[in-house]
Scaffold this motif. Structure first.
Motif, PDB file in Angstrom:
ATOM      1  N   TYR A  53       0.844  -1.103   0.075  1.00 57.18           N
ATOM      2  CA  TYR A  53       0.011  -0.094   0.073  1.00 57.18           C
ATOM      3  C   TYR A  53       0.859   1.338   0.077  1.00 57.18           C
ATOM      4  N   ASP A 189      -9.104  -2.537  -1.659  1.00 59.98           N
ATOM      5  CA  ASP A 189      -8.197  -1.450  -2.680  1.00 59.98           C
ATOM      6  C   ASP A 189      -7.807  -0.302  -1.976  1.00 59.98           C
ATOM      7  N   ASN A 190      -8.665   0.083  -0.852  1.00 61.21           N
ATOM      8  CA  ASN A 190      -8.524   1.315  -0.244  1.00 61.21           C
ATOM      9  C   ASN A 190      -8.331   1.075   1.371  1.00 61.21           C
ATOM     10  N   LYS A 213      -3.799   3.485  -0.943  1.00 58.00           N
ATOM     11  CA  LYS A 213      -4.286   2.715  -2.030  1.00 58.00           C
ATOM     12  C   LYS A 213      -3.329   1.583  -2.126  1.00 58.00           C
ATOM     13  N   LYS A 214      -4.118   0.294  -2.551  1.00 54.51           N
ATOM     14  CA  LYS A 214      -3.319  -0.782  -3.161  1.00 54.51           C
ATOM     15  C   LYS A 214      -2.441  -0.495  -4.004  1.00 54.51           C
ATOM     16  N   SER A 216      -0.559  -2.458  -7.253  1.00 54.25           N
ATOM     17  CA  SER A 216      -0.269  -3.668  -7.999  1.00 54.25           C
ATOM     18  C   SER A 216       0.807  -4.082  -8.061  1.00 54.25           C
TER      19      SER A 216
END
Length: 318
Positions: A53, A189-190, A213-214, A216
């Protein structure tokens, strides 16, 4: 002696991190070569126990003077059952489940050590319960570590919303009277963690948030490079803004162990009273009074205390 030790530890961390940073590209290359050979086996499993993150920490102090700042951070969310040896200085999955009273997976949000240095003001365990085929976030466990002492308090809280009597001297510019209002969302994702301090004299005077935020995994070449100097940056922000608060003439408060060795027991008593207030539906004003110097009341009929655990400072801070 303590100032001398602090300077020595800073110099030691600097030279250790410098040497390990020089070796970091070679280690990254070696890991890249090894991972390319084992890509088939990793693809078969399909799941990575570590999620990354990237976000922002924001602090705002509104009284007795206004002071605010924000800085970029990077965190790891680790499935500690699938990666039990990644972070040895933390609870195991079984320990976290026993403390939280849960039955499902446990994820640890933390800043991993980098090039020989660790600085982690707050780590969170997300403890899930298994209900049929679903997983529900039931409890969180917070690990709060203060600077420069390196003491740690660990406690359980309700992620939806909870009030905790302040159990640790986290800053020489804050006294021990007050409550932490804390909440955390389910990490996806958050990610969001929010803490406010409610004080009997200063009111709701301090707020700290983590929003992230995650990232990738395809965008991260190497995890050690991703977290390179991250703990160092956090330490620099802590010391720099402590200096700014001192420059603004905010009162410097010595560690309570010097004047009140029973401060931990007193924090547990205040927290018991605070939970009684929550159970009886008192408002914010009453909560603040219980957390500080307000009127006492009998709380002996409240049986379930919050779980607290403290880790002492190392020499010479002990």
């Amino acid at each position: 002696m303590e100032l001398f030790y602090l300077l020595c530890s800073i110099l030691s961390a600097f030279f250790t991190s410098l040497v390990l940073s020089c070796l970091l590209p070679f280690r990254a290359l070696l890991r890249c070569l090894c991972s390319s050979r084992s890509v088939g086996s990793s693809a078969a499993t399909g799941e990575d126990p570590v999620s990354l993150y990237e976000g922002t920490v924001w602090h705002e102090r509104r009284r007795p003077v206004h002071h605010s700042f924000r800085y970029a951070v990077r965190y790891a969310l680790v499935d500690i059952d699938s990666a039990p040896n990644v972070l040895p200085d933390h609870l195991s999955g079984d320990e976290a489940r026993r403390i939280a009273g849960t039955t499902g997976p446990v994820f640890l949000l933390t800043i991993p050590p980098s090039v020989g240095y660790e600085q982690n003001p707050l780590s969170l365990y997300y403890c899930y319960d298994l209900a049929a085929s679903t997983q529900n976030l039931k409890q969180c466990i917070a690990e709060v570590t203060n600077t420069p002492w390196g003491e740690r308090v660990t406690f359980v809280f309700n992620p939806n919303f909870d009030l905790v009597a302040k159990p640790l001297h986290v800053s020489p510019f804050m006294d021990m009277y007050g409550n932490w209002s804390i909440k955390a969302n389910v990490p996806g994702d958050n990610l969001l963690v929010a803490i406010t301090v409610q004080h009997p004299k200063l009111g709701n005077y301090f707020t700290a948030t983590l929003t992230a935020k995650k990232v990738s995994s395809s965008l991260v070449v190497d995890r050690e490079l991703f977290f390179w100097l991250m703990p160092h940056k956090v330490a620099i922000w802590i010391y720099w803004h402590a200096l700014k608060l001192w420059w603004k003439n905010v009162q410097f408060i010595h560690h309570p162990k010097c004047s009140n060795p029973a401060y931990r027991e007193e924090a547990s008593v205040r927290d018991r009273k605070l939970k009684c207030c929550q159970a009886s539906g008192l408002g914010e004003d009453e909560h603040m009074l219980v957390g500080g110097s307000g009127p006492d009341f009998v709380a002996d009929n409240y049986e379930e205390d919050r779980w607290f655990s403290w880790r002492d400072a190392k020499w010479p801070w002990c």
